[in-house]
Design a protein around this motif. Structure first.
Motif, PDB file in Angstrom:
ATOM      1  N   TYR A  48      25.919  37.613  59.875  1.00  0.00           N
ATOM      2  CA  TYR A  48      27.286  37.968  59.491  1.00  0.00           C
ATOM      3  C   TYR A  48      27.621  39.382  59.958  1.00  0.00           C
ATOM      4  O   TYR A  48      26.739  40.241  60.042  1.00  0.00           O
ATOM      5  N   SER A  49      28.875  39.606  60.238  1.00  0.00           N
ATOM      6  CA  SER A  49      29.364  40.964  60.520  1.00  0.00           C
ATOM      7  C   SER A  49      29.464  41.687  59.182  1.00  0.00           C
ATOM      8  O   SER A  49      30.360  41.415  58.387  1.00  0.00           O
ATOM      9  N   MET A  50      28.556  42.595  58.926  1.00  0.00           N
ATOM     10  CA  MET A  50      28.396  43.131  57.582  1.00  0.00           C
ATOM     11  C   MET A  50      29.476  44.125  57.176  1.00  0.00           C
ATOM     12  O   MET A  50      29.716  44.313  55.986  1.00  0.00           O
ATOM     13  N   LEU A  51      30.136  44.755  58.119  1.00  0.00           N
ATOM     14  CA  LEU A  51      31.182  45.707  57.744  1.00  0.00           C
ATOM     15  C   LEU A  51      32.306  45.010  56.952  1.00  0.00           C
ATOM     16  O   LEU A  51      32.608  45.418  55.822  1.00  0.00           O
ATOM     17  N   PRO A  52      32.928  43.948  57.477  1.00  0.00           N
ATOM     18  CA  PRO A  52      33.961  43.273  56.683  1.00  0.00           C
ATOM     19  C   PRO A  52      33.416  42.596  55.436  1.00  0.00           C
ATOM     20  O   PRO A  52      34.090  42.565  54.400  1.00  0.00           O
ATOM     21  N   VAL A  53      32.203  42.056  55.497  1.00  0.00           N
ATOM     22  CA  VAL A  53      31.611  41.389  54.335  1.00  0.00           C
ATOM     23  C   VAL A  53      31.480  42.353  53.161  1.00  0.00           C
ATOM     24  O   VAL A  53      31.891  42.056  52.032  1.00  0.00           O
ATOM     25  N   LEU A  54      30.922  43.519  53.410  1.00  0.00           N
ATOM     26  CA  LEU A  54      30.681  44.483  52.335  1.00  0.00           C
ATOM     27  C   LEU A  54      31.966  45.130  51.848  1.00  0.00           C
ATOM     28  O   LEU A  54      32.105  45.435  50.660  1.00  0.00           O
ATOM     29  N   ILE A  55      32.907  45.338  52.757  1.00  0.00           N
ATOM     30  CA  ILE A  55      34.214  45.864  52.331  1.00  0.00           C
ATOM     31  C   ILE A  55      34.906  44.874  51.417  1.00  0.00           C
ATOM     32  O   ILE A  55      35.400  45.223  50.339  1.00  0.00           O
ATOM     33  N   LEU A  56      34.913  43.599  51.817  1.00  0.00           N
ATOM     34  CA  LEU A  56      35.672  42.594  51.083  1.00  0.00           C
ATOM     35  C   LEU A  56      35.034  42.219  49.752  1.00  0.00           C
ATOM     36  O   LEU A  56      35.727  41.747  48.847  1.00  0.00           O
ATOM     37  N   ALA A  57      33.738  42.418  49.607  1.00  0.00           N
ATOM     38  CA  ALA A  57      33.113  42.172  48.302  1.00  0.00           C
ATOM     39  C   ALA A  57      33.746  43.075  47.250  1.00  0.00           C
ATOM     40  O   ALA A  57      34.062  42.634  46.135  1.00  0.00           O
ATOM     41  N   SER A  58      33.968  44.342  47.618  1.00  0.00           N
ATOM     42  CA  SER A  58      34.605  45.285  46.691  1.00  0.00           C
ATOM     43  C   SER A  58      36.085  44.963  46.506  1.00  0.00           C
ATOM     44  O   SER A  58      36.626  45.130  45.410  1.00  0.00           O
ATOM     45  N   VAL A  59      36.736  44.513  47.566  1.00  0.00           N
ATOM     46  CA  VAL A  59      38.148  44.143  47.474  1.00  0.00           C
ATOM     47  C   VAL A  59      38.331  42.937  46.551  1.00  0.00           C
ATOM     48  O   VAL A  59      39.201  42.937  45.667  1.00  0.00           O
ATOM     49  N   ALA A  60      37.523  41.910  46.751  1.00  0.00           N
ATOM     50  CA  ALA A  60      37.662  40.677  45.976  1.00  0.00           C
ATOM     51  C   ALA A  60      37.401  40.917  44.492  1.00  0.00           C
ATOM     52  O   ALA A  60      38.121  40.408  43.628  1.00  0.00           O
ATOM     53  N   GLY A  61      36.359  41.691  44.181  1.00  0.00           N
ATOM     54  CA  GLY A  61      36.045  41.959  42.784  1.00  0.00           C
ATOM     55  C   GLY A  61      37.150  42.713  42.078  1.00  0.00           C
ATOM     56  O   GLY A  61      37.465  42.443  40.911  1.00  0.00           O
ATOM     57  N   ARG A  62      37.790  43.626  42.802  1.00  0.00           N
ATOM     58  CA  ARG A  62      38.822  44.460  42.176  1.00  0.00           C
ATOM     59  C   ARG A  62      40.212  43.823  42.203  1.00  0.00           C
ATOM     60  O   ARG A  62      41.104  44.286  41.505  1.00  0.00           O
ATOM     61  N   SER A  63      40.386  42.788  42.982  1.00  0.00           N
ATOM     62  CA  SER A  63      41.656  42.063  42.912  1.00  0.00           C
ATOM     63  C   SER A  63      41.593  40.968  41.849  1.00  0.00           C
ATOM     64  O   SER A  63      42.550  40.762  41.096  1.00  0.00           O
ATOM     65  N   ALA A  64      40.450  40.295  41.743  1.00  0.00           N
ATOM     66  CA  ALA A  64      40.317  39.192  40.779  1.00  0.00           C
ATOM     67  C   ALA A  64      40.339  39.678  39.333  1.00  0.00           C
ATOM     68  O   ALA A  64      40.730  38.929  38.427  1.00  0.00           O
ATOM     69  N   VAL A  65      39.952  40.939  39.101  1.00  0.00           N
ATOM     70  CA  VAL A  65      39.876  41.449  37.726  1.00  0.00           C
ATOM     71  C   VAL A  65      41.237  41.464  37.040  1.00  0.00           C
ATOM     72  O   VAL A  65      41.326  41.488  35.805  1.00  0.00           O
ATOM     73  N   VAL A  66      42.311  41.400  37.826  1.00  0.00           N
ATOM     74  CA  VAL A  66      43.653  41.395  37.236  1.00  0.00           C
ATOM     75  C   VAL A  66      43.849  40.191  36.315  1.00  0.00           C
ATOM     76  O   VAL A  66      44.682  40.219  35.406  1.00  0.00           O
ATOM     77  N   LEU A  67      43.071  39.136  36.533  1.00  0.00           N
ATOM     78  CA  LEU A  67      43.185  37.944  35.693  1.00  0.00           C
ATOM     79  C   LEU A  67      42.724  38.202  34.259  1.00  0.00           C
ATOM     80  O   LEU A  67      43.068  37.444  33.349  1.00  0.00           O
ATOM     81  N   LEU A  68      41.935  39.259  34.049  1.00  0.00           N
ATOM     82  CA  LEU A  68      41.514  39.623  32.695  1.00  0.00           C
ATOM     83  C   LEU A  68      42.485  40.615  32.057  1.00  0.00           C
ATOM     84  O   LEU A  68      42.243  41.094  30.953  1.00  0.00           O
ATOM     85  N   MET A  69      43.584  40.888  32.741  1.00  0.00           N
ATOM     86  CA  MET A  69      44.607  41.797  32.224  1.00  0.00           C
ATOM     87  C   MET A  69      45.913  41.078  31.932  1.00  0.00           C
ATOM     88  O   MET A  69      46.556  41.339  30.919  1.00  0.00           O
ATOM     89  N   TYR A  70      46.301  40.184  32.825  1.00  0.00           N
ATOM     90  CA  TYR A  70      47.599  39.516  32.702  1.00  0.00           C
ATOM     91  C   TYR A  70      47.611  38.552  31.514  1.00  0.00           C
ATOM     92  O   TYR A  70      46.736  37.699  31.386  1.00  0.00           O
ATOM     93  N   ARG A  71      48.595  38.727  30.646  1.00  0.00           N
ATOM     94  CA  ARG A  71      48.794  37.890  29.452  1.00  0.00           C
ATOM     95  C   ARG A  71      47.535  37.841  28.580  1.00  0.00           C
ATOM     96  O   ARG A  71      47.206  36.823  27.987  1.00  0.00           O
ATOM     97  N   GLN A  72      46.831  38.965  28.538  1.00  0.00           N
ATOM     98  CA  GLN A  72      45.652  39.098  27.690  1.00  0.00           C
ATOM     99  C   GLN A  72      45.967  40.111  26.592  1.00  0.00           C
ATOM    100  O   GLN A  72      46.927  40.877  26.685  1.00  0.00           O
ATOM    101  N   ARG A  73      45.148  40.119  25.569  1.00  0.00           N
ATOM    102  CA  ARG A  73      45.294  41.118  24.519  1.00  0.00           C
ATOM    103  C   ARG A  73      44.035  41.968  24.475  1.00  0.00           C
ATOM    104  O   ARG A  73      42.936  41.513  24.840  1.00  0.00           O
ATOM    105  N   TYR A  74      44.225  43.222  24.047  1.00  0.00           N
ATOM    106  CA  TYR A  74      43.085  44.125  23.935  1.00  0.00           C
ATOM    107  C   TYR A  74      42.329  43.798  22.653  1.00  0.00           C
ATOM    108  O   TYR A  74      42.937  43.690  21.579  1.00  0.00           O
ATOM    109  N   ALA A  75      41.036  43.626  22.755  1.00  0.00           N
ATOM    110  CA  ALA A  75      40.236  43.165  21.613  1.00  0.00           C
ATOM    111  C   ALA A  75      39.981  44.262  20.589  1.00  0.00           C
ATOM    112  O   ALA A  75      39.529  43.982  19.483  1.00  0.00           O
ATOM    113  N   ARG A  76      40.276  45.513  20.964  1.00  0.00           N
ATOM    114  CA  ARG A  76      40.097  46.639  20.047  1.00  0.00           C
ATOM    115  C   ARG A  76      41.429  47.324  19.808  1.00  0.00           C
ATOM    116  O   ARG A  76      42.455  46.954  20.377  1.00  0.00           O
ATOM    117  N   ASP A  77      41.399  48.349  18.976  1.00  0.00           N
ATOM    118  CA  ASP A  77      42.614  49.113  18.712  1.00  0.00           C
ATOM    119  C   ASP A  77      42.871  50.179  19.767  1.00  0.00           C
ATOM    120  O   ASP A  77      44.010  50.460  20.124  1.00  0.00           O
TER     121      ASP A  77
END
Length: 246
Positions: A136-165
């Motif tokens: 594999y061409s490792m430059l795009p692979v390693l860049i996109l691993a960080s991109v994918a993780g930080r874009s998908a995390v939005v699903l734990l924010m949208y229409r969610q509630r904070y479990a603490r105060d």
């Protein structure tokens, strides 16, 4: 938007971002920076990928993969890894919801947190090594691993509630609108398509689906999300993306 980008970069990393580049933004305004998460991931992923590419010819692929993982941890100050450990300690404690949240606040590392860290860190090293050996061409692979993780995390924010105060996660959780969510996910998808056509987009989809399911499971257990679960989602998202490429 430039100020929001630098504010988000400073918030999510240990990079020395001059204060004047984000001056004027209050912490409460940081929720607007969610659309910058994929771009922050691109910056961090690029820096860590450069470490891998520079070291691989000198010390071999496995050690270069190890230093890539170490570089990411240093760049983020172990922020997300700490969230992963706390989340594992709490969720796998088999206690009540209130006790789980109390355990997650504890700064001490427990057995489940230690096992979670070992699994994720070792998985990253092994999968990155395997992908490199498969050509594999490792430059795009390693860049996109960080991109994918930080874009998908939005699903734990949208229409969610904070479990603490109170807590840092309260800046984002439940404060993200549909437009911000769509832009964040679309940005991640487009970057994956452009940098790694075909395989990158499929891996992004699998990552997004996986993090969405993990978010649902956490919500059912804790009746909401915390800053720790966001950090855990980012770390797991990176691993899922890399595994999906295999």
């Amino acid at each position: 938007m430039i100020r929001i980008f630098f504010a988000t970069l400073a918030f999510m990393s240990r990079l020395p971002v001059p204060y004047r580049w984000s001056q004027g933004l209050e912490v409460e305004q940081y929720s607007r920076g969610i659309v910058m998460f994929p771009w922050v991931g691109m910056v961090l992923g690029t820096l860590a990928a450069v470490v891998f590419l520079l070291l691989a010819p000198w010390c071999g692929t496995p050690l270069a993969a190890l230093f890539y993982v170490l570089a990411l941890a240093v760049l983020t100050g172990g922020f997300h890894l700490d969230g992963l450990a706390d989340t594992c300690d709490g969720l796998f404690s088999a206690r009540t919801r209130e006790k789980m949240l109390e355990i997650m606040r504890d700064s001490r590392l427990g057995t489940h947190g230690g096992l979670g860290l070992i699994f994720v860190l070792v998985a990253k090293v092994l999968v990155v090594s395997e992908l490199a050996l498969r050509g594999y061409s490792m430059l795009p692979v390693l860049i996109l691993a960080s991109v994918a993780g930080r874009s998908a995390v939005v699903l734990l924010m949208y229409r969610q509630r904070y479990a603490r105060d109170t807590g840092l996660g309260n800046i984002f959780i439940g404060k993200i609108g549909l437009k911000q969510t769509a832009v964040t996910l679309l940005t991640g998808a487009v970057l994956c398509f452009l940098l790694l056509p075909g395989a990158g987009l499929l891996a992004w989809f699998i990552t997004t689906l996986g993090i969405g399911l993990i978010g649902m499971a956490i919500k059912r257990t804790l009746r909401g999300q915390t800053g720790d679960t966001l950090g855990a989602a980012i770390e797991l998202g990176e691993v899922i993306f890399l595994l999906a490429l295999l």
